[in-house]
Structure formats: C-alpha cells, structure tokens
Write a protein that holds these residues in place. Sequence first.
Motif, PDB file in Angstrom:
ATOM      1  N   GLU A   1      20.401 -18.412 -59.076  1.00 19.17           N
ATOM      2  CA  GLU A   1      21.633 -17.616 -58.970  1.00 19.17           C
ATOM      3  C   GLU A   1      21.957 -16.941 -60.296  1.00 19.17           C
ATOM      4  O   GLU A   1      22.390 -15.791 -60.333  1.00 19.17           O
TER       5      GLU A   1
ATOM      6  N   THR B   1      22.200 -12.940 -60.909  1.00 18.26           N
ATOM      7  CA  THR B   1      23.429 -12.374 -61.473  1.00 18.26           C
ATOM      8  C   THR B   1      23.121 -11.609 -62.757  1.00 18.26           C
ATOM      9  O   THR B   1      23.688 -10.540 -63.011  1.00 18.26           O
TER      10      THR B   1
ATOM     11  N   TRP C   1      21.509 -13.859 -49.633  1.00 20.19           N
ATOM     12  CA  TRP C   1      21.572 -14.561 -50.920  1.00 20.19           C
ATOM     13  C   TRP C   1      21.241 -13.636 -52.086  1.00 20.19           C
ATOM     14  O   TRP C   1      22.019 -13.531 -53.038  1.00 20.19           O
TER      15      TRP C   1
ATOM     16  N   PHE D   1      24.168 -12.126 -55.031  1.00 24.63           N
ATOM     17  CA  PHE D   1      24.228 -12.421 -56.463  1.00 24.63           C
ATOM     18  C   PHE D   1      23.914 -11.208 -57.343  1.00 24.63           C
ATOM     19  O   PHE D   1      24.479 -11.081 -58.428  1.00 24.63           O
TER      20      PHE D   1
END
Length: 194
Positions: A32, A36, A146, A150
């Motif tokens: 993640e 990001t 997903w 992110f």
Amino acid sequence: MTDLESFIVHYGYIGMFIVLILGIVGMPFPDEVLLTYVGYHVSLGNMSLNLAIFIAILGSISGISISYLLGQWLGVPFIKRFGPKLRIKEKQIDWVRNNFNKYGATFLIFGYFIPGIRHVTAYVAGFSKYHYFRFAVFAYIGAIFWASTFIILGNILGDQWEYITTFFSQASKIMWLIILTGVLFIILRKIKRN
C-alpha cells in the motif's frame, strides 16, 4: 528515502511491476505504501496516472496468479506432509476448502485491503481447488480496486502521502486483533460444544 522508494524512482514502472509481483507472492514489501508513493509521483507529474494504474493492476494480477499456481502445485500433499508438525489435521484442511468455496469471492476481492490476508488467499484458493476462472474473476476485480485506490489516494494526498504508512500500520494491527478475536471465539465455541 527508503530502498524501495529509490528502487521505484530508479526503475519506474518496471520496478513497480516487479515489486508488486514479489510483494503479493509473499515478500515483505509494504504494497500500500508503494502504491501510494507511486500516486505521489503521479501528482508530481513524474508518472502517468493511467499507465501507473495499468502496470500496478498487471503486477498485482501476475503476483496473485503465481500464488494460486503455487498453491495448486504445493497443495494438500505438502500440507499433509508438513501439517502434523504444524498441528494441521486433515479435518481442518477440509474445513478451509469448504469455507473457501463458500466465501472465496469475498476473500479474493476484499483480502487485498488487509495486509497478510492478500498474501494467503491465492494459496488457499489454489490448494482448495477453487475453480481458476472464478478465482481470476474475483482476484482480478480485487486487484483493480486495490491498485487504483492507493495510487489515486497518493495522487490526492500529494506530499502528504506518507500519512498512509502510519494509518496502515495502525489499521493492520486493529484488523489482526479483530481476526484473532474472531478465531478465538470460534475455537472457544467448538470447545464448549464438545
């Protein structure tokens, strides 16, 4: 800057693709945080949003597919051989298979968002003989949500992207506490029945 961040800066899309495959197969990478961080680079104009999302989805799909194939290949014989040493009985293997066949879609789509869970769902699907087409549909939908979530989050947060690290560190602890409490509750109920 961490090694992972400098790897992405140096190798760009190819680096992100490789790290995601390895991370989903089971290497201890903070996926993640990586996504990001890629979103942050999108906000700076260093990467394309569409291409970053596409490559992230491709890496995630590749990683989870490899995990599924490993689960099929290692499978139940592996667990039967080493299971007794880990106190895993054949009855438990059947329970996992049956429950995965009931709730596999939920595990595969939303499991991505729970660190630790996304790493095992494909292995369980593989050794549970979960049909590949069903696996692919749900796991690939999960990968799309997903990866997009992110990267877009990193793009929105911009130079505040590092807050996601703190958030996920705390959220994963809470999630694991909830999961462990649930497992303990199930075990205690079984003991009480017997």
